[in-house]
Design a protein around this motif. Sequence first.
Motif, PDB file in Angstrom:
ATOM      1  N   PRO A 147       0.804  -1.223   0.000  1.00 11.06           N
ATOM      2  CA  PRO A 147       0.000   0.000   0.000  1.00 11.06           C
ATOM      3  C   PRO A 147       0.841   1.279   0.000  1.00 11.06           C
ATOM      4  O   PRO A 147       0.477   2.255  -0.644  1.00 11.06           O
ATOM      5  CB  PRO A 147      -0.832  -0.099   1.273  1.00 11.06           C
ATOM      6  CG  PRO A 147      -0.209  -1.169   2.091  1.00 11.06           C
ATOM      7  CD  PRO A 147       0.554  -2.066   1.163  1.00 11.06           C
ATOM      8  N   ASP A 148       1.981   1.263   0.658  1.00 17.63           N
ATOM      9  CA  ASP A 148       2.829   2.451   0.684  1.00 17.63           C
ATOM     10  C   ASP A 148       3.664   2.586  -0.568  1.00 17.63           C
ATOM     11  O   ASP A 148       4.132   3.665  -0.897  1.00 17.63           O
ATOM     12  CB  ASP A 148       3.785   2.417   1.882  1.00 17.63           C
ATOM     13  CG  ASP A 148       3.057   2.545   3.199  1.00 17.63           C
ATOM     14  OD1 ASP A 148       1.914   3.043   3.197  1.00 17.63           O
ATOM     15  OD2 ASP A 148       3.622   2.151   4.215  1.00 17.63           O
ATOM     16  N   HIS A 149       3.892   1.480  -1.264  1.00 16.77           N
ATOM     17  CA  HIS A 149       4.804   1.516  -2.403  1.00 16.77           C
ATOM     18  C   HIS A 149       4.297   2.408  -3.526  1.00 16.77           C
ATOM     19  O   HIS A 149       5.077   3.049  -4.212  1.00 16.77           O
ATOM     20  CB  HIS A 149       5.078   0.114  -2.929  1.00 16.77           C
ATOM     21  CG  HIS A 149       6.217   0.081  -3.884  1.00 16.77           C
ATOM     22  ND1 HIS A 149       7.502   0.368  -3.494  1.00 16.77           N
ATOM     23  CD2 HIS A 149       6.260  -0.154  -5.200  1.00 16.77           C
ATOM     24  CE1 HIS A 149       8.296   0.298  -4.537  1.00 16.77           C
ATOM     25  NE2 HIS A 149       7.565  -0.027  -5.582  1.00 16.77           N
ATOM     26  N   GLU A 150       2.999   2.457  -3.701  1.00 19.82           N
ATOM     27  CA  GLU A 150       2.449   3.316  -4.757  1.00 19.82           C
ATOM     28  C   GLU A 150       2.866   4.768  -4.549  1.00 19.82           C
ATOM     29  O   GLU A 150       3.162   5.470  -5.497  1.00 19.82           O
ATOM     30  CB  GLU A 150       0.928   3.207  -4.797  1.00 19.82           C
ATOM     31  CG  GLU A 150       0.420   1.862  -5.247  1.00 19.82           C
ATOM     32  CD  GLU A 150       0.888   1.480  -6.631  1.00 19.82           C
ATOM     33  OE1 GLU A 150       1.299   0.326  -6.820  1.00 19.82           O
ATOM     34  OE2 GLU A 150       0.890   2.340  -7.527  1.00 19.82           O
ATOM     35  N   LYS A 168       7.382  10.185   2.833  1.00 13.15           N
ATOM     36  CA  LYS A 168       7.385   9.902   4.270  1.00 13.15           C
ATOM     37  C   LYS A 168       6.397   8.790   4.598  1.00 13.15           C
ATOM     38  O   LYS A 168       6.678   7.932   5.431  1.00 13.15           O
ATOM     39  CB  LYS A 168       7.040  11.161   5.068  1.00 13.15           C
ATOM     40  CG  LYS A 168       8.184  12.123   5.183  1.00 13.15           C
ATOM     41  CD  LYS A 168       7.831  13.269   6.107  1.00 13.15           C
ATOM     42  CE  LYS A 168       9.029  14.204   6.235  1.00 13.15           C
ATOM     43  NZ  LYS A 168       8.763  15.292   7.170  1.00 13.15           N
ATOM     44  N   GLU A 169       5.234   8.796   3.952  1.00  9.52           N
ATOM     45  CA  GLU A 169       4.226   7.787   4.247  1.00  9.52           C
ATOM     46  C   GLU A 169       4.672   6.385   3.822  1.00  9.52           C
ATOM     47  O   GLU A 169       4.090   5.395   4.230  1.00  9.52           O
ATOM     48  CB  GLU A 169       2.870   8.142   3.618  1.00  9.52           C
ATOM     49  CG  GLU A 169       2.897   8.349   2.131  1.00  9.52           C
ATOM     50  CD  GLU A 169       3.201   9.789   1.708  1.00  9.52           C
ATOM     51  OE1 GLU A 169       2.950  10.097   0.532  1.00  9.52           O
ATOM     52  OE2 GLU A 169       3.679  10.595   2.504  1.00  9.52           O
ATOM     53  N   ALA A 170       5.734   6.297   3.015  1.00 12.27           N
ATOM     54  CA  ALA A 170       6.286   5.003   2.617  1.00 12.27           C
ATOM     55  C   ALA A 170       7.558   4.686   3.393  1.00 12.27           C
ATOM     56  O   ALA A 170       8.256   3.743   3.083  1.00 12.27           O
ATOM     57  CB  ALA A 170       6.566   4.994   1.121  1.00 12.27           C
ATOM     58  N   GLY A 171       7.876   5.522   4.392  1.00  9.60           N
ATOM     59  CA  GLY A 171       9.059   5.286   5.205  1.00  9.60           C
ATOM     60  C   GLY A 171      10.277   6.063   4.760  1.00  9.60           C
ATOM     61  O   GLY A 171      11.386   5.803   5.209  1.00  9.60           O
ATOM     62  N   GLY A 172      10.097   7.027   3.872  1.00 11.01           N
ATOM     63  CA  GLY A 172      11.217   7.809   3.366  1.00 11.01           C
ATOM     64  C   GLY A 172      11.401   9.117   4.112  1.00 11.01           C
ATOM     65  O   GLY A 172      10.746   9.400   5.116  1.00 11.01           O
ATOM     66  N   CYS A 173      12.278   9.946   3.572  1.00 11.06           N
ATOM     67  CA  CYS A 173      12.657  11.187   4.248  1.00 11.06           C
ATOM     68  C   CYS A 173      11.785  12.383   3.851  1.00 11.06           C
ATOM     69  O   CYS A 173      11.847  13.430   4.476  1.00 11.06           O
ATOM     70  CB  CYS A 173      14.120  11.518   3.946  1.00 11.06           C
ATOM     71  SG  CYS A 173      14.447  11.892   2.202  1.00 11.06           S
ATOM     72  N   GLY A 174      11.005  12.238   2.790  1.00  9.79           N
ATOM     73  CA  GLY A 174      10.141  13.329   2.353  1.00  9.79           C
ATOM     74  C   GLY A 174      10.732  14.187   1.245  1.00  9.79           C
ATOM     75  O   GLY A 174      10.063  15.069   0.715  1.00  9.79           O
ATOM     76  N   ASP A 186      21.364   6.176  -0.282  1.00  8.61           N
ATOM     77  CA  ASP A 186      22.021   7.065   0.681  1.00  8.61           C
ATOM     78  C   ASP A 186      21.069   7.643   1.725  1.00  8.61           C
ATOM     79  O   ASP A 186      21.505   8.340   2.631  1.00  8.61           O
ATOM     80  CB  ASP A 186      22.693   8.234  -0.068  1.00  8.61           C
ATOM     81  CG  ASP A 186      23.817   7.746  -0.962  1.00  8.61           C
ATOM     82  OD1 ASP A 186      24.506   6.785  -0.583  1.00  8.61           O
ATOM     83  OD2 ASP A 186      24.008   8.331  -2.040  1.00  8.61           O
ATOM     84  N   CYS A 187      19.783   7.370   1.595  1.00  3.08           N
ATOM     85  CA  CYS A 187      18.784   7.945   2.502  1.00  3.08           C
ATOM     86  C   CYS A 187      18.756   7.139   3.800  1.00  3.08           C
ATOM     87  O   CYS A 187      18.275   6.005   3.829  1.00  3.08           O
ATOM     88  CB  CYS A 187      17.408   7.940   1.834  1.00  3.08           C
ATOM     89  SG  CYS A 187      16.088   8.573   2.883  1.00  3.08           S
ATOM     90  N   THR A 188      19.259   7.732   4.860  1.00  2.51           N
ATOM     91  CA  THR A 188      19.316   7.012   6.134  1.00  2.51           C
ATOM     92  C   THR A 188      17.922   6.714   6.692  1.00  2.51           C
ATOM     93  O   THR A 188      17.717   5.695   7.339  1.00  2.51           O
ATOM     94  CB  THR A 188      20.139   7.795   7.175  1.00  2.51           C
ATOM     95  OG1 THR A 188      19.574   9.100   7.328  1.00  2.51           O
ATOM     96  CG2 THR A 188      21.591   7.907   6.745  1.00  2.51           C
ATOM     97  N   VAL A 189      16.967   7.580   6.424  1.00  4.99           N
ATOM     98  CA  VAL A 189      15.595   7.338   6.892  1.00  4.99           C
ATOM     99  C   VAL A 189      15.026   6.109   6.191  1.00  4.99           C
ATOM    100  O   VAL A 189      14.445   5.219   6.820  1.00  4.99           O
ATOM    101  CB  VAL A 189      14.699   8.582   6.653  1.00  4.99           C
ATOM    102  CG1 VAL A 189      13.256   8.292   7.017  1.00  4.99           C
ATOM    103  CG2 VAL A 189      15.228   9.777   7.417  1.00  4.99           C
TER     104      VAL A 189
END
Length: 152
Positions: A72-75, A101-107, A130-133
């Motif tokens: 669901p978040d991948h989209e 962010k809603e998929a676990g990223g940094c935004g 390279d995204c630590t988040v």
Amino acid sequence: MGWGSAGIKIFDPVARALIDAGTDPQTREDVLADIIEALQNEDWDTQQDSLDLFLNDPPTVAAFARHGITHPDHETAQPAPPPASDDCGCGHDHWKWKCAKEAGGCGYASPFSSRDKDDALAALNAHREDCTVWQATVSERAQRTTGTEPPR
């Protein structure tokens, strides 16, 4: 009763080996789609867990999608589709990407456009390396799902 160990014992190691071997994306997608189909026929019930481990690999995500398994978040983590009208008048589509962010990223959202969807997705995946988040999210999902470190 479903087959819960198919991901850990079969799918995940094969997918990791194909990625590590540098298998071309289309071959990887085709092989993994065949494996997914075979495991589904044997009542595999932890497909989502395996998908979660490989969200940063577009061919693996596409292989799951062929069989109706999506995240669901991948989209929201994919590049957005081009606008209906081409405002700049250049005659081609524009693809942007966002480490949602809603998929676990940094935004972070790229201020640049790509002419090709695959180029935009490659830029997103390069950013995620390279995204630590994002890496923390992938690691947390892997540990929660299997008790192991995520595939690299």
